[in-house]
Motif scaffolding. Structure first.
Motif, PDB file in Angstrom:
ATOM      1  N   ARG A 218       0.905  -1.091   0.107  1.00 27.42           N
ATOM      2  CA  ARG A 218       0.068  -0.035   0.051  1.00 27.42           C
ATOM      3  C   ARG A 218       0.914   1.178  -0.209  1.00 27.42           C
ATOM      4  NH1 ARG A 218       0.567  -1.594   5.106  1.00 27.42           N
ATOM      5  NH2 ARG A 218       0.880   0.269   6.759  1.00 27.42           N
TER       6      ARG A 218
ATOM      7  N   THR B  66      -5.452   5.342 -16.268  1.00 25.59           N
ATOM      8  CA  THR B  66      -6.454   4.409 -16.587  1.00 25.59           C
ATOM      9  C   THR B  66      -7.141   4.150 -15.014  1.00 25.59           C
ATOM     10  OG1 THR B  66      -4.954   3.173 -18.008  1.00 25.59           O
ATOM     11  CG2 THR B  66      -6.740   1.822 -17.100  1.00 25.59           C
ATOM     12  N   LEU B  67      -6.545   4.414 -14.020  1.00 29.68           N
ATOM     13  CA  LEU B  67      -7.141   4.338 -12.947  1.00 29.68           C
ATOM     14  C   LEU B  67      -8.132   5.702 -12.557  1.00 29.68           C
ATOM     15  CD1 LEU B  67      -4.334   3.137 -10.577  1.00 29.68           C
ATOM     16  CD2 LEU B  67      -6.428   1.526 -11.441  1.00 29.68           C
TER      17      LEU B  67
ATOM     18  N   LEU C 234      -0.938   4.014 -16.215  1.00 24.06           N
ATOM     19  CA  LEU C 234      -1.819   3.164 -15.260  1.00 24.06           C
ATOM     20  C   LEU C 234      -2.598   4.044 -14.510  1.00 24.06           C
ATOM     21  CD1 LEU C 234      -2.343   0.790 -13.739  1.00 24.06           C
ATOM     22  CD2 LEU C 234      -0.426   1.021 -12.513  1.00 24.06           C
TER      23      LEU C 234
ATOM     24  N   TYR D 292      -6.066   4.200  -5.266  1.00 19.63           N
ATOM     25  CA  TYR D 292      -7.122   4.783  -5.893  1.00 19.63           C
ATOM     26  C   TYR D 292      -8.490   5.008  -5.241  1.00 19.63           C
ATOM     27  CZ  TYR D 292     -11.133   5.274  -9.559  1.00 19.63           C
ATOM     28  OH  TYR D 292     -11.978   6.006  -9.717  1.00 19.63           O
TER      29      TYR D 292
ATOM     30  N   ILE E 114      -2.524   1.334  -7.594  1.00 22.09           N
ATOM     31  CA  ILE E 114      -3.807   0.487  -7.670  1.00 22.09           C
ATOM     32  C   ILE E 114      -4.477   0.535  -6.307  1.00 22.09           C
ATOM     33  CG2 ILE E 114      -4.975  -1.635  -7.820  1.00 22.09           C
ATOM     34  CD1 ILE E 114      -2.865  -2.530 -10.080  1.00 22.09           C
ATOM     35  N   ARG E 115      -3.711   0.633  -5.331  1.00 17.83           N
ATOM     36  CA  ARG E 115      -4.353   0.406  -3.802  1.00 17.83           C
ATOM     37  C   ARG E 115      -4.591   1.994  -3.496  1.00 17.83           C
ATOM     38  NH1 ARG E 115      -6.014  -2.942  -0.175  1.00 17.83           N
ATOM     39  NH2 ARG E 115      -4.866  -1.816   1.558  1.00 17.83           N
TER      40      ARG E 115
ATOM     41  N   ALA F 105       3.327   0.046  -9.245  1.00 13.20           N
ATOM     42  CA  ALA F 105       2.255  -0.206  -9.904  1.00 13.20           C
ATOM     43  C   ALA F 105       0.835  -0.585  -8.667  1.00 13.20           C
ATOM     44  CB  ALA F 105       2.219  -0.974 -10.833  1.00 13.20           C
ATOM     45  N   TRP F 106       1.254  -1.628  -8.089  1.00 13.95           N
ATOM     46  CA  TRP F 106       0.508  -2.007  -7.109  1.00 13.95           C
ATOM     47  C   TRP F 106      -0.006  -1.223  -6.069  1.00 13.95           C
ATOM     48  CZ3 TRP F 106      -2.898  -5.738  -7.080  1.00 13.95           C
ATOM     49  CH2 TRP F 106      -3.370  -6.027  -6.001  1.00 13.95           C
TER      50      TRP F 106
END
Length: 397
Positions: free
Chosen positions: A13, A139-140, A136, A108, A105-106, A101-102
Protein backbone atom coordinates in the motif's frame (compact mmCIF):
# COMPACT_ATOMS: atom_id res chain seq x y z
CA UNK A 1 -4.04 -17.41 -3.81
CA UNK A 2 -6.46 -14.75 -2.56
CA UNK A 3 -4.76 -14.69 0.85
CA UNK A 4 -1.39 -14.21 -0.83
CA UNK A 5 -2.70 -11.29 -2.90
CA UNK A 6 -4.16 -9.80 0.25
CA UNK A 7 -0.78 -9.92 1.98
CA UNK A 8 0.83 -8.29 -1.07
CA UNK A 9 -1.80 -5.56 -1.05
CA UNK A 10 -1.15 -4.83 2.62
CA UNK A 11 2.62 -4.73 2.13
CA UNK A 12 2.58 -2.58 -0.99
CA UNK A 13 0.00 0.00 0.00
CA UNK A 14 1.19 3.59 -0.53
CA UNK A 15 3.19 4.52 2.54
CA UNK A 16 4.52 1.04 3.27
CA UNK A 17 6.57 1.14 0.09
CA UNK A 18 7.37 4.83 0.41
CA UNK A 19 10.75 6.11 1.52
CA UNK A 20 11.10 8.07 4.71
CA UNK A 21 14.04 10.00 6.11
CA UNK A 22 14.52 12.86 8.55
CA UNK A 23 17.07 15.68 8.68
CA UNK A 24 17.95 18.44 11.10
CA UNK A 25 16.08 21.29 9.42
CA UNK A 26 13.07 19.42 8.01
CA UNK A 27 9.95 18.01 9.56
CA UNK A 28 9.01 14.59 8.22
CA UNK A 29 5.52 14.30 6.79
CA UNK A 30 3.34 11.42 7.93
CA UNK A 31 2.67 9.18 4.95
CA UNK A 32 -0.98 8.36 5.49
CA UNK A 33 -2.88 7.27 2.37
CA UNK A 34 -6.20 8.47 3.75
CA UNK A 35 -7.35 12.00 4.46
CA UNK A 36 -6.99 13.11 8.07
CA UNK A 37 -10.11 14.05 10.04
CA UNK A 38 -10.29 17.20 12.10
CA UNK A 39 -11.77 17.23 15.62
CA UNK A 40 -14.98 18.73 14.20
CA UNK A 41 -15.36 15.68 11.96
CA UNK A 42 -14.65 17.44 8.66
CA UNK A 43 -12.13 16.08 6.19
CA UNK A 44 -8.70 17.60 5.76
CA UNK A 45 -8.77 20.00 2.80
CA UNK A 46 -5.15 19.36 1.88
CA UNK A 47 -4.39 18.07 -1.59
CA UNK A 48 -2.81 14.64 -1.34
CA UNK A 49 0.09 14.19 -3.77
CA UNK A 50 1.96 10.95 -4.44
CA UNK A 51 5.43 11.66 -5.85
CA UNK A 52 6.55 8.81 -8.09
CA UNK A 53 10.21 8.53 -9.05
CA UNK A 54 13.59 7.16 -7.92
CA UNK A 55 13.99 6.35 -4.23
CA UNK A 56 14.39 9.53 -2.22
CA UNK A 57 16.91 7.70 -0.05
CA UNK A 58 19.29 7.70 -3.02
CA UNK A 59 21.73 10.36 -4.19
CA UNK A 60 20.81 12.48 -7.21
CA UNK A 61 18.87 15.51 -8.37
CA UNK A 62 15.40 13.96 -8.68
CA UNK A 63 15.93 12.04 -5.43
CA UNK A 64 16.70 15.33 -3.66
CA UNK A 65 13.63 16.99 -5.17
CA UNK A 66 11.31 14.24 -3.92
CA UNK A 67 13.00 14.15 -0.51
CA UNK A 68 12.54 17.91 -0.17
CA UNK A 69 8.85 17.70 -1.05
CA UNK A 70 8.21 14.97 1.50
CA UNK A 71 10.29 16.26 4.39
CA UNK A 72 9.20 19.89 4.54
CA UNK A 73 5.98 20.92 6.28
CA UNK A 74 3.39 22.30 3.83
CA UNK A 75 0.23 24.08 4.92
CA UNK A 76 -2.10 22.91 2.15
CA UNK A 77 -0.35 19.92 0.61
CA UNK A 78 0.18 16.39 1.86
CA UNK A 79 3.10 14.67 0.14
CA UNK A 80 4.08 11.02 -0.06
CA UNK A 81 6.94 9.32 -1.90
CA UNK A 82 6.54 6.20 -3.98
CA UNK A 83 9.76 4.64 -5.26
CA UNK A 84 9.60 3.43 -8.86
CA UNK A 85 13.25 2.37 -8.89
CA UNK A 86 16.33 2.27 -6.71
CA UNK A 87 19.89 2.50 -8.04
CA UNK A 88 21.22 0.35 -5.20
CA UNK A 89 18.52 -2.33 -5.24
CA UNK A 90 20.63 -4.79 -7.27
CA UNK A 91 18.72 -7.79 -8.58
CA UNK A 92 15.47 -6.65 -6.93
CA UNK A 93 15.53 -3.35 -8.85
CA UNK A 94 13.10 -4.68 -11.48
CA UNK A 95 10.51 -5.27 -8.77
CA UNK A 96 10.37 -1.60 -7.77
CA UNK A 97 8.14 -0.59 -10.67
CA UNK A 98 5.79 -3.52 -10.02
CA UNK A 99 5.51 -2.54 -6.37
CA UNK A 100 4.85 1.05 -7.39
CA UNK A 101 2.13 -0.07 -9.82
CA UNK A 102 0.40 -2.10 -7.11
CA UNK A 103 0.66 0.83 -4.67
CA UNK A 104 -1.02 3.12 -7.22
CA UNK A 105 -3.84 0.63 -7.64
CA UNK A 106 -4.27 0.51 -3.86
CA UNK A 107 -4.26 4.31 -3.61
CA UNK A 108 -7.21 4.82 -5.95
CA UNK A 109 -10.39 6.10 -4.32
CA UNK A 110 -13.40 6.43 -6.68
CA UNK A 111 -14.68 9.98 -6.87
CA UNK A 112 -11.70 11.49 -4.99
CA UNK A 113 -10.38 14.33 -7.12
CA UNK A 114 -7.99 15.52 -4.40
CA UNK A 115 -5.45 12.74 -4.90
CA UNK A 116 -2.79 13.55 -7.48
CA UNK A 117 -0.05 11.30 -8.84
CA UNK A 118 3.03 13.41 -9.62
CA UNK A 119 5.54 11.62 -11.87
CA UNK A 120 9.16 12.75 -12.03
CA UNK A 121 10.52 12.03 -15.50
CA UNK A 122 14.09 12.33 -16.72
CA UNK A 123 14.67 11.15 -20.29
CA UNK A 124 14.82 7.97 -22.37
CA UNK A 125 14.34 4.94 -20.06
CA UNK A 126 12.48 7.01 -17.50
CA UNK A 127 9.71 7.55 -20.03
CA UNK A 128 9.34 3.77 -20.27
CA UNK A 129 9.49 3.09 -16.53
CA UNK A 130 7.68 6.08 -14.96
CA UNK A 131 5.82 6.64 -18.23
CA UNK A 132 4.11 3.26 -17.92
CA UNK A 133 3.10 4.13 -14.35
CA UNK A 134 1.70 7.47 -15.51
CA UNK A 135 -0.46 5.65 -18.07
CA UNK A 136 -1.62 3.28 -15.34
CA UNK A 137 -2.61 6.23 -13.15
CA UNK A 138 -4.69 7.65 -15.99
CA UNK A 139 -6.36 4.28 -16.53
CA UNK A 140 -7.25 4.21 -12.82
CA UNK A 141 -8.82 7.65 -13.07
CA UNK A 142 -6.21 9.48 -11.01
CA UNK A 143 -5.21 13.05 -11.74
CA UNK A 144 -1.71 12.64 -13.21
CA UNK A 145 0.94 15.33 -13.61
CA UNK A 146 4.58 15.13 -14.67
CA UNK A 147 7.73 17.15 -14.16
CA UNK A 148 10.55 16.76 -16.68
CA UNK A 149 14.00 16.89 -15.08
CA UNK A 150 16.19 15.31 -17.74
CA UNK A 151 19.24 17.25 -18.89
CA UNK A 152 19.17 15.32 -22.21
CA UNK A 153 15.42 15.48 -22.71
CA UNK A 154 15.52 18.11 -25.46
CA UNK A 155 18.38 16.55 -27.43
CA UNK A 156 17.01 13.00 -27.16
CA UNK A 157 13.50 14.11 -28.17
CA UNK A 158 14.71 14.37 -31.75
CA UNK A 159 15.94 10.77 -31.90
CA UNK A 160 14.18 7.48 -32.53
CA UNK A 161 12.38 5.97 -30.65
CA UNK A 162 12.06 8.82 -28.14
CA UNK A 163 10.48 11.26 -30.60
CA UNK A 164 7.51 8.87 -30.62
CA UNK A 165 7.57 7.68 -26.99
CA UNK A 166 7.83 11.12 -25.35
CA UNK A 167 4.63 12.56 -26.94
CA UNK A 168 2.75 9.32 -26.27
CA UNK A 169 3.50 9.51 -22.54
CA UNK A 170 3.11 13.27 -22.11
CA UNK A 171 -0.28 13.30 -23.83
CA UNK A 172 -1.62 11.23 -20.92
CA UNK A 173 -0.77 13.86 -18.30
CA UNK A 174 -3.25 16.46 -17.08
CA UNK A 175 -0.44 19.00 -16.65
CA UNK A 176 3.28 19.09 -17.35
CA UNK A 177 5.90 20.98 -15.36
CA UNK A 178 9.23 22.01 -16.88
CA UNK A 179 12.29 23.69 -15.40
CA UNK A 180 13.41 25.95 -18.23
CA UNK A 181 12.23 27.60 -21.43
CA UNK A 182 14.02 25.23 -23.82
CA UNK A 183 12.22 22.22 -22.34
CA UNK A 184 8.92 24.10 -22.51
CA UNK A 185 9.42 24.83 -26.22
CA UNK A 186 10.25 21.19 -26.88
CA UNK A 187 7.18 19.90 -25.01
CA UNK A 188 4.86 22.40 -26.69
CA UNK A 189 6.09 21.16 -30.05
CA UNK A 190 5.19 17.59 -29.05
CA UNK A 191 1.69 18.06 -27.68
CA UNK A 192 -0.89 20.82 -27.79
CA UNK A 193 -3.50 19.02 -25.70
CA UNK A 194 -1.74 19.30 -22.32
CA UNK A 195 -1.00 22.60 -20.53
CA UNK A 196 2.69 23.18 -19.77
CA UNK A 197 3.96 25.29 -16.87
CA UNK A 198 7.31 26.46 -15.53
CA UNK A 199 7.52 24.78 -12.12
CA UNK A 200 10.83 25.37 -10.34
CA UNK A 201 12.46 22.80 -8.10
CA UNK A 202 11.89 23.31 -4.37
CA UNK A 203 14.71 24.81 -2.32
CA UNK A 204 16.28 21.98 -0.27
CA UNK A 205 17.64 24.24 2.48
CA UNK A 206 15.36 25.52 5.24
CA UNK A 207 14.91 29.30 5.09
CA UNK A 208 15.13 29.33 8.88
CA UNK A 209 18.63 27.87 9.00
CA UNK A 210 21.27 30.43 9.95
CA UNK A 211 24.51 30.71 8.03
CA UNK A 212 27.25 31.00 10.66
CA UNK A 213 30.35 30.99 8.45
CA UNK A 214 30.79 33.34 5.51
CA UNK A 215 32.86 32.40 2.43
CA UNK A 216 35.47 35.01 3.43
CA UNK A 217 36.30 33.08 6.60
CA UNK A 218 36.74 29.77 4.77
CA UNK A 219 39.86 28.38 3.14
CA UNK A 220 40.24 28.88 -0.66
CA UNK A 221 38.26 25.74 -1.49
CA UNK A 222 35.97 24.99 -4.44
CA UNK A 223 33.34 22.25 -4.10
CA UNK A 224 31.66 20.20 -6.83
CA UNK A 225 28.93 17.63 -6.08
CA UNK A 226 27.20 15.38 -8.58
CA UNK A 227 27.95 12.49 -10.89
CA UNK A 228 31.66 12.68 -11.65
CA UNK A 229 31.58 12.54 -15.44
CA UNK A 230 31.89 14.49 -18.66
CA UNK A 231 28.25 15.60 -18.77
CA UNK A 232 28.83 17.44 -15.52
CA UNK A 233 31.99 18.96 -16.99
CA UNK A 234 34.45 17.36 -14.58
CA UNK A 235 37.03 16.92 -17.36
CA UNK A 236 36.86 20.67 -18.04
CA UNK A 237 37.06 21.42 -14.32
CA UNK A 238 40.22 19.34 -13.91
CA UNK A 239 41.85 21.10 -16.86
CA UNK A 240 40.93 24.50 -15.44
CA UNK A 241 42.20 23.60 -11.98
CA UNK A 242 45.78 23.35 -13.22
CA UNK A 243 45.59 27.04 -14.15
CA UNK A 244 43.93 27.85 -10.81
CA UNK A 245 46.83 26.32 -8.88
CA UNK A 246 49.32 28.47 -10.77
CA UNK A 247 47.60 31.59 -9.39
CA UNK A 248 46.43 30.20 -6.04
CA UNK A 249 48.92 27.48 -4.98
CA UNK A 250 47.12 26.81 -1.71
CA UNK A 251 43.69 26.29 -3.27
CA UNK A 252 41.76 23.06 -2.70
CA UNK A 253 39.29 21.28 -4.99
CA UNK A 254 36.77 18.78 -3.62
CA UNK A 255 34.86 16.66 -6.15
CA UNK A 256 32.11 14.64 -4.49
CA UNK A 257 29.90 12.00 -6.07
CA UNK A 258 29.81 8.62 -7.80
CA UNK A 259 32.57 8.29 -10.41
CA UNK A 260 31.76 7.25 -13.97
CA UNK A 261 34.04 4.65 -15.55
CA UNK A 262 35.26 7.17 -18.13
CA UNK A 263 36.74 9.32 -15.36
CA UNK A 264 38.44 6.61 -13.31
CA UNK A 265 42.21 6.90 -13.38
CA UNK A 266 42.12 10.33 -15.03
CA UNK A 267 44.74 12.96 -14.15
CA UNK A 268 43.48 14.91 -11.18
CA UNK A 269 41.57 11.97 -9.72
CA UNK A 270 43.23 12.79 -6.38
CA UNK A 271 40.47 15.40 -6.04
CA UNK A 272 37.75 12.72 -6.20
CA UNK A 273 36.30 12.15 -2.74
CA UNK A 274 33.51 9.68 -3.54
CA UNK A 275 29.74 9.78 -2.87
CA UNK A 276 28.34 11.57 0.17
CA UNK A 277 24.89 12.19 1.59
CA UNK A 278 22.82 15.35 1.06
CA UNK A 279 23.57 16.43 4.63
CA UNK A 280 27.30 16.03 4.00
CA UNK A 281 27.05 18.07 0.79
CA UNK A 282 25.50 20.90 2.80
CA UNK A 283 28.29 20.65 5.36
CA UNK A 284 31.03 20.77 2.69
CA UNK A 285 29.39 23.79 1.09
CA UNK A 286 29.47 25.61 4.40
CA UNK A 287 33.21 24.99 4.61
CA UNK A 288 34.11 26.26 1.12
CA UNK A 289 34.44 29.59 -0.64
CA UNK A 290 32.79 28.77 -3.96
CA UNK A 291 30.64 26.06 -5.57
CA UNK A 292 31.26 24.95 -9.14
CA UNK A 293 29.18 23.06 -11.70
CA UNK A 294 30.56 23.33 -15.29
CA UNK A 295 27.98 21.00 -16.88
CA UNK A 296 27.43 20.55 -20.59
CA UNK A 297 23.69 19.97 -20.02
CA UNK A 298 21.36 20.61 -17.07
CA UNK A 299 17.72 21.28 -16.29
CA UNK A 300 17.71 22.95 -12.85
CA UNK A 301 20.37 21.35 -10.62
CA UNK A 302 19.61 20.95 -6.93
CA UNK A 303 23.30 21.28 -6.07
CA UNK A 304 23.21 24.95 -7.09
CA UNK A 305 20.09 25.52 -4.98
CA UNK A 306 21.97 23.93 -2.06
CA UNK A 307 24.91 26.28 -2.67
CA UNK A 308 22.60 29.30 -2.80
CA UNK A 309 20.89 28.19 0.41
CA UNK A 310 24.31 27.88 2.06
CA UNK A 311 25.21 31.42 1.01
CA UNK A 312 27.90 30.39 -1.46
CA UNK A 313 28.57 31.94 -4.89
CA UNK A 314 28.46 29.50 -7.79
CA UNK A 315 30.44 29.22 -11.01
CA UNK A 316 28.16 27.61 -13.58
CA UNK A 317 27.84 27.17 -17.34
CA UNK A 318 25.24 28.80 -19.57
CA UNK A 319 22.95 25.77 -19.84
CA UNK A 320 19.45 24.96 -18.60
CA UNK A 321 18.04 27.20 -15.90
CA UNK A 322 21.38 27.87 -14.20
CA UNK A 323 22.07 31.43 -15.47
CA UNK A 324 18.63 32.59 -14.31
CA UNK A 325 18.79 30.42 -11.23
CA UNK A 326 21.86 32.07 -9.69
CA UNK A 327 21.07 35.66 -10.71
CA UNK A 328 23.75 37.88 -9.19
CA UNK A 329 24.91 35.16 -6.84
CA UNK A 330 27.68 33.79 -9.02
CA UNK A 331 29.37 33.76 -12.41
CA UNK A 332 28.28 32.16 -15.69
CA UNK A 333 30.90 30.84 -18.14
CA UNK A 334 30.59 29.21 -21.58
CA UNK A 335 30.40 25.42 -21.78
CA UNK A 336 33.82 23.80 -22.19
CA UNK A 337 35.76 27.06 -21.87
CA UNK A 338 38.72 26.10 -19.66
CA UNK A 339 40.22 29.59 -19.45
CA UNK A 340 36.98 31.33 -18.47
CA UNK A 341 36.22 28.67 -15.90
CA UNK A 342 39.68 29.02 -14.35
CA UNK A 343 39.41 32.83 -14.27
CA UNK A 344 36.04 32.72 -12.53
CA UNK A 345 37.29 30.31 -9.87
CA UNK A 346 40.46 32.33 -9.30
CA UNK A 347 38.37 35.50 -8.94
CA UNK A 348 36.47 34.11 -5.95
CA UNK A 349 39.42 32.30 -4.40
CA UNK A 350 41.62 35.42 -4.27
CA UNK A 351 38.77 37.82 -3.39
CA UNK A 352 37.14 36.41 -0.24
CA UNK A 353 35.12 39.56 0.46
CA UNK A 354 33.59 39.50 -3.03
CA UNK A 355 32.88 35.80 -2.56
CA UNK A 356 30.96 36.70 0.62
CA UNK A 357 29.14 39.54 -1.14
CA UNK A 358 28.01 37.28 -4.00
CA UNK A 359 27.22 34.50 -1.53
CA UNK A 360 24.95 36.87 0.38
CA UNK A 361 23.22 37.80 -2.89
CA UNK A 362 22.77 34.09 -3.65
CA UNK A 363 21.22 33.49 -0.22
CA UNK A 364 18.89 36.47 -0.62
CA UNK A 365 17.77 35.27 -4.04
CA UNK A 366 17.20 31.81 -2.59
CA UNK A 367 15.03 33.14 0.23
CA UNK A 368 13.02 35.37 -2.09
CA UNK A 369 12.42 32.87 -4.90
CA UNK A 370 12.69 29.40 -3.38
CA UNK A 371 10.99 29.83 -0.01
CA UNK A 372 8.23 27.45 1.10
CA UNK A 373 5.39 29.91 0.59
CA UNK A 374 6.41 30.75 -2.96
CA UNK A 375 6.95 27.10 -3.86
CA UNK A 376 3.66 25.94 -2.33
CA UNK A 377 1.68 28.66 -4.07
CA UNK A 378 3.20 27.65 -7.40
CA UNK A 379 2.53 23.97 -6.76
CA UNK A 380 -1.09 24.49 -5.68
CA UNK A 381 -1.77 26.44 -8.87
CA UNK A 382 -0.12 23.68 -10.90
CA UNK A 383 -2.18 20.95 -9.23
CA UNK A 384 -5.45 22.87 -9.33
CA UNK A 385 -5.00 23.53 -13.05
CA UNK A 386 -4.39 19.81 -13.54
CA UNK A 387 -7.60 18.97 -11.67
CA UNK A 388 -9.51 21.49 -13.80
CA UNK A 389 -8.08 19.89 -16.96
CA UNK A 390 -9.10 16.43 -15.76
CA UNK A 391 -12.66 17.56 -15.00
CA UNK A 392 -12.86 19.32 -18.35
CA UNK A 393 -11.85 16.14 -20.16
CA UNK A 394 -14.32 14.05 -18.18
CA UNK A 395 -17.18 16.41 -19.02
CA UNK A 396 -16.64 16.02 -22.75
CA UNK A 397 -18.86 13.39 -24.43
Amino acid sequence: MHKKLGRWAEHFRVGASSDSVGTKHRKRRAMNPRAEVRPDGTANSKLRVIHVGPSMLGVGGIETVIRTYVEFEWSGLEFQALSSWNKTAGKSRSWESLRAAWALIRSYEPGNARTIAHFHLSHQGSFVREGALLMLARTLGLCAVATIHGSAFVSSSLRTPWRWIYPLVLAKAHAIGVLNESTMASVNAMTTSVPVYLVQNPGPVSSSSVEEKSPATCSPTAVFAGTVGRRKGVDTLLSAWAAVLEEVPGANLEIWGPIEDSMKGSPGSRHFRGPISAAQVSERLRQCRVAVLPSTAEAMPMFILEAMGAGRPSVVTDVGAMPIQIGGGGTVVPVGNVDRLAQALIFYLVNPEIASEHGLAARKRYEENFNLEETESELRTFYQNAIATMKSRESKP
